[in-house]
Design an enzyme around this catalytic site. Structure first.
Site, PDB file in Angstrom:
ATOM      1  N   ASP A  67       0.820  -1.217   0.000  1.00 31.43           N
ATOM      2  CA  ASP A  67       0.000   0.000   0.000  1.00 31.43           C
ATOM      3  C   ASP A  67       0.851   1.262   0.000  1.00 31.43           C
ATOM      4  O   ASP A  67       2.062   1.212   0.227  1.00 31.43           O
ATOM      5  CB  ASP A  67      -0.975   0.000   1.199  1.00 31.43           C
ATOM      6  CG  ASP A  67      -0.336  -0.538   2.476  1.00 31.43           C
ATOM      7  OD1 ASP A  67       0.891  -0.418   2.625  1.00 31.43           O
ATOM      8  OD2 ASP A  67      -1.064  -1.090   3.319  1.00 31.43           O
ATOM      9  N   ASN A 137      -7.517  -4.271  13.947  1.00 30.99           N
ATOM     10  CA  ASN A 137      -8.893  -4.559  13.510  1.00 30.99           C
ATOM     11  C   ASN A 137      -8.937  -5.693  12.485  1.00 30.99           C
ATOM     12  O   ASN A 137      -9.962  -5.916  11.840  1.00 30.99           O
ATOM     13  CB  ASN A 137      -9.534  -3.297  12.920  1.00 30.99           C
ATOM     14  CG  ASN A 137      -8.793  -2.776  11.684  1.00 30.99           C
ATOM     15  OD1 ASN A 137      -7.822  -3.389  11.242  1.00 30.99           O
ATOM     16  ND2 ASN A 137      -9.256  -1.669  11.133  1.00 30.99           N
ATOM     17  N   HIS A 139      -7.138  -5.901   9.685  1.00 29.97           N
ATOM     18  CA  HIS A 139      -6.866  -5.561   8.275  1.00 29.97           C
ATOM     19  C   HIS A 139      -5.545  -6.167   7.795  1.00 29.97           C
ATOM     20  O   HIS A 139      -4.647  -6.421   8.585  1.00 29.97           O
ATOM     21  CB  HIS A 139      -6.932  -4.045   8.032  1.00 29.97           C
ATOM     22  CG  HIS A 139      -5.787  -3.237   8.553  1.00 29.97           C
ATOM     23  ND1 HIS A 139      -5.878  -1.891   8.808  1.00 29.97           N
ATOM     24  CD2 HIS A 139      -4.499  -3.565   8.860  1.00 29.97           C
ATOM     25  CE1 HIS A 139      -4.709  -1.442   9.228  1.00 29.97           C
ATOM     26  NE2 HIS A 139      -3.859  -2.433   9.282  1.00 29.97           N
ATOM     27  N   GLU A 144      -9.515  -2.730   5.024  1.00 31.06           N
ATOM     28  CA  GLU A 144     -10.156  -2.558   6.319  1.00 31.06           C
ATOM     29  C   GLU A 144     -11.368  -3.490   6.426  1.00 31.06           C
ATOM     30  O   GLU A 144     -11.860  -3.990   5.401  1.00 31.06           O
ATOM     31  CB  GLU A 144     -10.603  -1.099   6.472  1.00 31.06           C
ATOM     32  CG  GLU A 144      -9.471  -0.070   6.387  1.00 31.06           C
ATOM     33  CD  GLU A 144      -8.619  -0.002   7.651  1.00 31.06           C
ATOM     34  OE1 GLU A 144      -8.494  -1.015   8.364  1.00 31.06           O
ATOM     35  OE2 GLU A 144      -8.058   1.075   7.913  1.00 31.06           O
TER      36      GLU A 144
HETATM   37  P1  PGA Z   1       2.070  -2.484  12.609  1.00 31.15           P
HETATM   38  O1  PGA Z   1       0.911  -2.422  11.514  1.00 31.15           O
HETATM   39  O2  PGA Z   1       3.088  -3.429  12.084  1.00 31.15           O
HETATM   40  O3  PGA Z   1       2.579  -1.076  12.673  1.00 31.15           O
HETATM   41  O4  PGA Z   1       1.441  -2.935  13.874  1.00 31.15           O
HETATM   42  C1  PGA Z   1       0.473  -3.590  10.922  1.00 31.15           C
HETATM   43  C2  PGA Z   1      -0.669  -3.280   9.983  1.00 31.15           C
HETATM   44  O5  PGA Z   1      -1.416  -2.324  10.243  1.00 31.15           O
HETATM   45  O6  PGA Z   1      -0.842  -4.016   9.012  1.00 31.15           O
END
Ligand code: PGA
Length: 268
Positions: A67, A137, A139, A144
């Site tokens: 992304d 969450n 994702h 999302e």
């Molecule tokens: P993080 O994010 O590694 O900063 O916890 C993971 C994500 O949101 O996919």
């Protein structure tokens, strides 16, 4: 799903790096899917160290990131290209023209940009190994909750929770983008192997839902239950809400023995 529970995030990073190394050694033109966020930083550090010791070359590697923020300048320190340069690209022998992120600037059509990204992945021969983190969450990428399980690269609005989780990376008053281009869930499922890493207690509920909940757009990571070659790397904290801890550990021991006797553990 293969679930591997590690003693610590450091051990997890070492073990995940072995998978990346196996891909880079086995394939002549490896295609690696990359993730940003706090979780893969330790993995990238191990890969850089391996490269510096002469154990790993990225000269023939193509990379596709999951992304990128919408309408962000590549040079902006908050861009995911800057993140990748800081943690990996600037420290290894990768050709910058072989590194791709799903970008979209104001005035460009996100649908066309998404299609072009899908085409680029296809023309590279598809992703061999996709690295993933998981959001609190559930994702994956910026898919999302409520994302279509057949989605392709497109623009997404980030949830309030994601914005809050990521706000730690922005200084007070700094503009925090609310839109991003992201590979879709179907794009991720097309990768030959997916390797999801999760560390820390704050991921334990999402991890449990991903592994033991039903497959649902409510927890996009749960779709990995449908992937042929999904490996989930957890530390003890991220695994702390799972009931079948002992089984996963035991199954891995058996797997390792099998792999040793058969002489393979992934078939890139
Ligand atoms: P993080 O994010 O590694 O900063 O916890 C993971 C994500 O949101 O996919």
């Amino acid at each position: 799903m293969q679930i591997i529970i590690h003693e610590s995030p450091e051990k997890l990073a070492q073990s995940a790096a072995q998978w990346v190394q196996a891909l880079l050694i086995k394939k002549t033109k490896p295609v690696l899917g990359l993730a940003t966020g706090s979780t893969p930083i330790k993995l990238y550090k191990v890969l850089v160290e391996k490269h510096q010791r002469g154990e790993l070359s990225f000269a023939d590697v193509k990379t596709f990131n999951l992304d990128e923020y919408f309408d962000i300048d590549a040079k902006n320190p908050q861009s995911y290209r800057s993140f990748m340069k800081q943690h990996l690209f600037d420290h290894v022998d990768i050709n910058p023209s072989n590194t791709f992120l799903p970008t979209c600037k104001k005035g460009q059509d996100p649908r066309e940009q998404g299609l072009a990204y899908e085409k680029e992945i296809k023309e590279a021969g598809g992703i061999d190994l996709q690295i993933l983190g998981i959001g609190g969450n559930g994702h994956i990428g910026f898919n999302e909750p409520s994302s279509s399980l057949r989605s392709r690269t497109r623009i997404k609005t980030l949830t309030q929770q994601t914005l809050k989780d990521n706000s730690r990376l922005f200084t007070p008053g700094e503009y925090q983008p609310t839109l991003a281009m992201t590979m879709g869930i179907a794009t991720i499922l097309d990768a030959k192997y997916v390797m999801l890493m999760a560390t820390g207690k704050q991921k334990a509920t999402a991890v449990k839902q991903m592994i033991t909940g039903g497959v649902s757009a409510n927890c996009p990571a749960s779709v990995l239950q449908m992937h042929e070659n999904a490996v989930i790397f957890l530390d003890k904290e991220a695994a702390s809400e799972l009931d079948d801890h002992e089984y996963y550990e035991w199954a891995n021991e058996q797997n390792n023995k099998l792999n040793e006797s058969l002489g393979f553990f992934h078939n890139f």
